[in-house]
Enzyme design. Structure first.
Site, PDB file in Angstrom:
ATOM      1  N   GLU A  54      39.426  -7.011  23.009  1.00  0.00           N
ATOM      2  CA  GLU A  54      39.724  -8.574  23.003  1.00  0.00           C
ATOM      3  C   GLU A  54      39.714  -9.221  24.086  1.00  0.00           C
ATOM      4  OE1 GLU A  54      43.338  -9.022  20.582  1.00  0.00           O
ATOM      5  OE2 GLU A  54      42.395  -8.049  18.701  1.00  0.00           O
ATOM      6  N   SER A  88      48.830  -9.393  14.836  1.00  0.00           N
ATOM      7  CA  SER A  88      49.040  -8.256  14.056  1.00  0.00           C
ATOM      8  C   SER A  88      50.254  -7.380  14.886  1.00  0.00           C
ATOM      9  CB  SER A  88      47.723  -7.331  13.978  1.00  0.00           C
ATOM     10  OG  SER A  88      47.268  -6.772  15.399  1.00  0.00           O
ATOM     11  N   ASP A 112      42.099 -13.582  15.954  1.00  0.00           N
ATOM     12  CA  ASP A 112      42.460 -12.786  17.193  1.00  0.00           C
ATOM     13  C   ASP A 112      42.031 -13.715  18.370  1.00  0.00           C
ATOM     14  OD1 ASP A 112      43.759 -10.780  16.046  1.00  0.00           O
ATOM     15  OD2 ASP A 112      41.969  -9.732  15.689  1.00  0.00           O
ATOM     16  N   GLU A 148      38.155 -12.693  14.165  1.00  0.00           N
ATOM     17  CA  GLU A 148      39.001 -11.693  13.772  1.00  0.00           C
ATOM     18  C   GLU A 148      38.376 -10.484  14.278  1.00  0.00           C
ATOM     19  OE1 GLU A 148      42.168  -9.882  12.522  1.00  0.00           O
ATOM     20  OE2 GLU A 148      42.220 -11.961  12.771  1.00  0.00           O
TER      21      GLU A 148
END
Length: 143
Positions: free
Chosen positions: A12, A32, A42, A55
């Site tokens: 990420e 999460s 995310d 995501e």
């Protein structure tokens, strides 16, 4: 943080850095494992009014399917609806990083969402080009 989450976080952060380098305003908002009640994607990336929501999901093997639980999918789809953003599932597998429009995912009998290996996605450069095409202005916009 366990090794799996660390690796996912590194992916990420890498994507966030690349999008920033391409002129996006980017926020990494992983939820999460947190105590957040409201599901959010995310990565949230903005460029000239265009909103991209990602995501991220990772797999160790190249051929496996990627699943998104119904509850999580519904939450991030609602976030996309409220924000006006375009939602993508970012898929990281060995040697593969692609972004699949969420509406291309298949729904299972139990209501979860799944990305098969056959589903086409965009690479990062194609995703950037998609956004830039939405923000490019031609002379026709001013006539």
């Amino acid at each position: 943080m366990n090794a799996k989450k660390r690796k996912g976080s590194a992916v990420e952060r890498n994507i966030v850095g690349k999008l920033r380098d391409k002129g996006f305003a980017v926020v990494r908002a992983p939820a999460s494992g947190s105590k957040r009640k409201d599901p959010i994607p995310d990565i949230i990336a903005l460029k000239s009014g265009v909103i991209i929501l990602i995501e991220m999901k990772s797999r160790k093997d190249k051929e496996g399917k990627i699943y998104v639980r119904r509850e999580q999918a519904e939450g991030i789809m609602e976030f996309a609806r409220k924000s006006g953003g375009t939602l993508f599932l970012g898929v990281k597998k060995p040697g593969v990083l692609k972004f699949i429009p969420f509406d291309k995912l298949r729904r299972t009998e139990t209501g979860n969402y799944v990305a098969d290996s056959e589903i086409e996605g965009l690479d990062l450069e194609d995703l950037v080009r998609l956004v830039e095409a939405k923000v490019s202005k031609t002379l026709d916009n001013f006539l």
